[in-house]
Design a protein around this motif. Structure first.
Motif, PDB file in Angstrom:
ATOM      1  N   ILE A 166     -33.095 -23.137 -42.257  1.00  0.00           N
ATOM      2  CA  ILE A 166     -31.919 -23.053 -43.122  1.00  0.00           C
ATOM      3  C   ILE A 166     -31.919 -21.653 -43.711  1.00  0.00           C
ATOM      4  CG2 ILE A 166     -30.694 -23.972 -45.129  1.00  0.00           C
ATOM      5  CD1 ILE A 166     -32.151 -26.607 -44.708  1.00  0.00           C
ATOM      6  N   ASN A 167     -30.812 -20.944 -43.547  1.00  0.00           N
ATOM      7  CA  ASN A 167     -30.747 -19.541 -43.982  1.00  0.00           C
ATOM      8  C   ASN A 167     -31.882 -18.720 -43.369  1.00  0.00           C
ATOM      9  OD1 ASN A 167     -28.407 -19.747 -45.616  1.00  0.00           O
ATOM     10  ND2 ASN A 167     -29.622 -20.644 -47.274  1.00  0.00           N
ATOM     11  N   ASN A 168     -32.215 -19.022 -42.106  1.00  0.00           N
ATOM     12  CA  ASN A 168     -33.279 -18.357 -41.353  1.00  0.00           C
ATOM     13  C   ASN A 168     -34.667 -18.693 -41.885  1.00  0.00           C
ATOM     14  OD1 ASN A 168     -32.104 -15.924 -39.359  1.00  0.00           O
ATOM     15  ND2 ASN A 168     -30.721 -16.475 -41.027  1.00  0.00           N
ATOM     16  N   ASN A 169     -34.759 -19.576 -42.853  1.00  0.00           N
ATOM     17  CA  ASN A 169     -36.012 -19.870 -43.526  1.00  0.00           C
ATOM     18  C   ASN A 169     -36.658 -21.137 -42.981  1.00  0.00           C
ATOM     19  OD1 ASN A 169     -37.059 -21.308 -46.537  1.00  0.00           O
ATOM     20  ND2 ASN A 169     -37.983 -19.440 -45.750  1.00  0.00           N
ATOM     21  N   THR A 260     -25.726 -19.053 -45.483  1.00  0.00           N
ATOM     22  CA  THR A 260     -24.660 -19.712 -46.238  1.00  0.00           C
ATOM     23  C   THR A 260     -23.988 -18.775 -47.234  1.00  0.00           C
ATOM     24  OG1 THR A 260     -26.313 -20.520 -47.825  1.00  0.00           O
ATOM     25  CG2 THR A 260     -25.714 -21.990 -46.017  1.00  0.00           C
ATOM     26  N   ASN A 261     -24.633 -17.657 -47.550  1.00  0.00           N
ATOM     27  CA  ASN A 261     -24.048 -16.684 -48.479  1.00  0.00           C
ATOM     28  C   ASN A 261     -24.600 -15.314 -48.123  1.00  0.00           C
ATOM     29  OD1 ASN A 261     -22.729 -15.678 -50.972  1.00  0.00           O
ATOM     30  ND2 ASN A 261     -24.831 -15.400 -51.690  1.00  0.00           N
ATOM     31  N   ASP A 262     -23.722 -14.374 -47.803  1.00  0.00           N
ATOM     32  CA  ASP A 262     -24.139 -13.028 -47.403  1.00  0.00           C
ATOM     33  C   ASP A 262     -23.758 -12.067 -48.517  1.00  0.00           C
ATOM     34  OD1 ASP A 262     -25.221 -11.021 -45.921  1.00  0.00           O
ATOM     35  OD2 ASP A 262     -23.728 -11.046 -44.326  1.00  0.00           O
ATOM     36  N   ASP A 263     -24.745 -11.552 -49.216  1.00  0.00           N
ATOM     37  CA  ASP A 263     -24.546 -10.705 -50.398  1.00  0.00           C
ATOM     38  C   ASP A 263     -24.939  -9.282 -50.048  1.00  0.00           C
ATOM     39  OD1 ASP A 263     -24.964  -9.359 -52.931  1.00  0.00           O
ATOM     40  OD2 ASP A 263     -24.973 -11.342 -53.872  1.00  0.00           O
ATOM     41  N   PHE A 266     -27.665  -5.398 -51.787  1.00  0.00           N
ATOM     42  CA  PHE A 266     -28.770  -4.654 -51.205  1.00  0.00           C
ATOM     43  C   PHE A 266     -28.709  -4.805 -49.695  1.00  0.00           C
ATOM     44  CE2 PHE A 266     -31.111  -6.161 -55.205  1.00  0.00           C
ATOM     45  CZ  PHE A 266     -30.805  -5.008 -55.918  1.00  0.00           C
ATOM     46  N   GLN A 267     -29.394  -3.917 -48.979  1.00  0.00           N
ATOM     47  CA  GLN A 267     -29.577  -4.124 -47.556  1.00  0.00           C
ATOM     48  C   GLN A 267     -30.276  -5.461 -47.349  1.00  0.00           C
ATOM     49  OE1 GLN A 267     -32.283  -1.429 -45.598  1.00  0.00           O
ATOM     50  NE2 GLN A 267     -31.151  -1.529 -43.672  1.00  0.00           N
ATOM     51  N   ARG A 268     -29.905  -6.153 -46.288  1.00  0.00           N
ATOM     52  CA  ARG A 268     -30.334  -7.536 -46.119  1.00  0.00           C
ATOM     53  C   ARG A 268     -31.833  -7.754 -46.260  1.00  0.00           C
ATOM     54  NH1 ARG A 268     -26.553  -9.129 -40.910  1.00  0.00           N
ATOM     55  NH2 ARG A 268     -24.827 -10.119 -42.073  1.00  0.00           N
ATOM     56  N   PHE A 359     -31.579 -11.048 -48.305  1.00  0.00           N
ATOM     57  CA  PHE A 359     -30.555 -11.913 -47.741  1.00  0.00           C
ATOM     58  C   PHE A 359     -30.905 -13.386 -47.936  1.00  0.00           C
ATOM     59  CE2 PHE A 359     -33.390 -12.152 -44.058  1.00  0.00           C
ATOM     60  CZ  PHE A 359     -33.194 -13.456 -43.622  1.00  0.00           C
ATOM     61  N   ALA A 360     -32.187 -13.714 -47.811  1.00  0.00           N
ATOM     62  CA  ALA A 360     -32.609 -15.112 -47.929  1.00  0.00           C
ATOM     63  C   ALA A 360     -32.540 -15.577 -49.375  1.00  0.00           C
ATOM     64  CB  ALA A 360     -34.016 -15.271 -47.370  1.00  0.00           C
ATOM     65  N   TRP A 361     -32.985 -14.723 -50.289  1.00  0.00           N
ATOM     66  CA  TRP A 361     -32.926 -15.082 -51.701  1.00  0.00           C
ATOM     67  C   TRP A 361     -31.474 -15.297 -52.140  1.00  0.00           C
ATOM     68  CZ3 TRP A 361     -36.695 -16.615 -54.832  1.00  0.00           C
ATOM     69  CH2 TRP A 361     -36.398 -16.738 -56.195  1.00  0.00           C
ATOM     70  N   ALA A 362     -30.593 -14.376 -51.752  1.00  0.00           N
ATOM     71  CA  ALA A 362     -29.194 -14.473 -52.148  1.00  0.00           C
ATOM     72  C   ALA A 362     -28.496 -15.656 -51.491  1.00  0.00           C
ATOM     73  CB  ALA A 362     -28.462 -13.180 -51.798  1.00  0.00           C
ATOM     74  N   ALA A 363     -28.926 -16.026 -50.290  1.00  0.00           N
ATOM     75  CA  ALA A 363     -28.324 -17.171 -49.612  1.00  0.00           C
ATOM     76  C   ALA A 363     -28.669 -18.480 -50.319  1.00  0.00           C
ATOM     77  CB  ALA A 363     -28.778 -17.220 -48.163  1.00  0.00           C
ATOM     78  N   TYR A 364     -29.920 -18.608 -50.739  1.00  0.00           N
ATOM     79  CA  TYR A 364     -30.345 -19.824 -51.422  1.00  0.00           C
ATOM     80  C   TYR A 364     -29.969 -19.836 -52.903  1.00  0.00           C
ATOM     81  CZ  TYR A 364     -33.128 -22.225 -47.843  1.00  0.00           C
ATOM     82  OH  TYR A 364     -33.538 -22.950 -46.748  1.00  0.00           O
ATOM     83  N   TYR A 365     -29.913 -18.657 -53.524  1.00  0.00           N
ATOM     84  CA  TYR A 365     -29.616 -18.579 -54.950  1.00  0.00           C
ATOM     85  C   TYR A 365     -28.455 -17.608 -55.190  1.00  0.00           C
ATOM     86  CZ  TYR A 365     -34.208 -20.792 -55.162  1.00  0.00           C
ATOM     87  OH  TYR A 365     -35.264 -21.641 -54.977  1.00  0.00           O
TER      88      TYR A 365
END
Length: 372
Positions: A166-169, A260-263, A266-268, A359-365
Motif C-alpha cells: 500500500i503506497n509502495n509500503n 494515494t496522495n502525491d505531495d 519535497f522530491q519524492r 512520498f510514503a509519509w505524505a501518502a499515509y499522512y
C-alpha cells in the motif's frame, strides 16, 4: 489480467532486476510450522488479535478507513512469503564482519546492554527478521521501496511478508491470526486471510538507521546479523540499486507503484524524520535538521522539538508542551539552566521517530505537519 512483478517494473525503469526477492527458494531453510504460504482467500482464522499479538493502548491515526486501505493494496509481484522472512537469525561479532564497508547502512538497536546491527544489504532480500532482544520476541522490518525501518513486539507469533503493498509500503501479516499490518501505519487492517480483525496498533521500538562505521564506533561490542540466513541470496547485490553510494531506485524520483496522495513539497525520495501519535503526524526534513540541529514544530496542537544526533546521523522528536528552550552545542543539547544532554536523552517525552521517504509519509499522512 497479467500480473506485473517488481522485476518487470524495475527492468522497465532501467533499474537493477529484482533477483532473489521474487522467489522463496532457499538452501536448507525450513518454513515455520505456523506459516501458510498460500494465497487462498478462503483461509480464515478465529484467533484473537489482542490475545496473539502485543498491541498498544492507543490506536495510531489512519488516513482512511481500514476497508479503504485494503482496497488500495496491490500485489508487489512475489506471493505471500515469496520474500522469505528470517526466522532463525544468526549473529557474528563485529571483528568477524568482512562483508560491510564503513559507509554501508545498518539498522541498530541497543537493549539491556546488548547491541545489534541489521545490515541493509541483508534485509533488502528478506524485509523481516523475527528475532529476540533479551527475552522479548521482536520483529525487525524494512521496506526498501519506502526507506522505512521499524521494530515491533511480536509476542509468540512471527511476522511474514504478505506480498501486498500500500503506497509502495510493505504489508506484513502475523502468522497467528493472518491479519494484515501495513508497516508504516503499524495498525491492523482487513485482508483476504482475516477479513474482520479489530483495528489495533502494534507496540513499536526504535531502530537507528546509520552506517556500519558510526554504529560500531558507538557500540564496539555490537553483534551483526550474519549472512548465514539459510537462504540462497547474493547479499553483495542490492536488487534495487545501492545506498553506498546512492544509485538505482534509491536515487531515481520514479516510483514502482501509485500512491494515494502525491505531495510535491519535497522530491519524492527526500528523507524525512517522521513521528505520529493518536493526535496526528509530523515530518522534519532530515537535511534541514542535520544543518540546524534543532527544529521546532507542532504535532497536532502540541509543540514538539526535533533534535539531530551527529553520532548516528539521525534525529529524535520530543513533545515540548511548555516550549522549553534548548540550544545545540558540539553534539549535545543544552537546557536553559546550562545542563547538557545527549540528543537521545532530553528530559522530555520522546515520540517514536523513524526515517521515511517523503512520498510514503505524505501518502499515509496527508495532513502531516512539515518542517525543515
Amino acid at each position: 489480467m497479467m500480473r506485473v512483478s517488481r522485476r518487470q517494473v524495475l527492468a522497465a525503469a532501467g533499474l537493477s532486476a529484482l533477483a532473489g526477492c521474487t522467489t522463496g527458494a532457499s538452501s536448507g531453510a525450513t518454513p515455520t510450522a505456523s506459516a501458510r504460504p498460500t494465497d487462498d482467500p478462503g483461509t480464515e482464522t478465529d484467533s484473537s488479535v489482542e490475545a496473539a499479538v502485543p498491541t498498544a493502548a492507543e490506536q495510531l491515526p489512519l488516513p482512511m478507513t481500514p476497508d479503504a486501505l485494503r482496497e488500495n493494496a496491490r500485489s508487489g509481484g512475489p506471493p505471500k512469503d515469496g520474500i522469505p522472512s528470517i526466522d532463525d537469525p544468526a549473529f557474528v561479532a563485529a571483528d568477524a564482519v568482512d562483508f560491510l564497508a564503513p559507509g554501508d547502512p545498518v539498522f541498530g538497536v541497543s537493549h539491556d546492554g546488548v547491541a545489534k546491527a541489521y545490515p541493509q544489504k541483508i534485509l533488502v532480500h528478506h524485509e523481516i527478521v523475527n528475532d529476540t532482544l533479551g527475552d522479548a520476541p521482536v520483529s525487525v522490518t524494512y521496506c526498501p521501496l519506502t526507506g522505512t525501518v521499524q521494530g515491533f513486539e511480536r509476542g509468540e507469533t512471527t511476522f511474514g511478508v504478505s506480498g501486498r503493498l500500500i503506497n509502495n509500503n510493505l504489508v506484513m501479516y502475523d502468522r497467528a491470526t493472518e491479519t494484515w499490518w501495513p508497516q508504516i501505519l503499524a495498525t491492523s487492517i482487513p485482508g483476504p486471510w482475516n477479513s474482520t480483525p479489530p483495528t489495533r496498533s502494534l507496540r513499536e521500538f526504535r531502530l537507528v538507521w546509520t552506517t556500519w562505521q558510526q554504529w560500531r564506533t558507538q557500540h564496539p561490542e555490537t553483534v551483526v546479523l550474519s549472512t548465514d540466513t539459510g537462504h540462497a541470496r547474493n547479499y553483495e547485490r542490492d536488487p534495487y540499486g545501492g545506498y553506498n553510494p546512492p544509485s538505482g531506485y534509491y536515487q531515481s524520483d520514479r516510483l514502482l507503484f501509485s500512491v494515494t496522495n502525491d505531495d510535491d513539497r519535497f522530491q519524492r525520495k527526500t528523507v524525512v524524520m517522521g513521528a505520529r501519535t493518536p493526535d496526528g503526524a509530523v515530518a522534519f526534513h532530515k537535511g534541514g535538521l542535520r544543518e540546524k540541529h534543532l527544529v521546532r514544530g507542532e504535532l497536532g496542537t502540541v509543540p514538539v522539538l526535533a533534535v539531530y544526533d551527529p553520532r548516528y546521523d539521525t534525529g529524535y522528536v520530543y513533545l515540548n508542551p511548555d516550549e522549553r528552550a534548548y540550544t545545540a552545542d558540539a553534539g549535545t543539547v543544552v537546557a536553559s539552566d546550562g545542563t547538557p544532554h545527549d540528543p537521545d536523552a532530553l528530559p522530555l517525552t520522546r515520540v517514536h521517530t523513524f526515517d521515511a521517504m517523503w512520498f510514503a509519509w505524505a501518502a499515509y499522512y496527508p495532513e502531516t505537519g512539515v518542517y525543515e
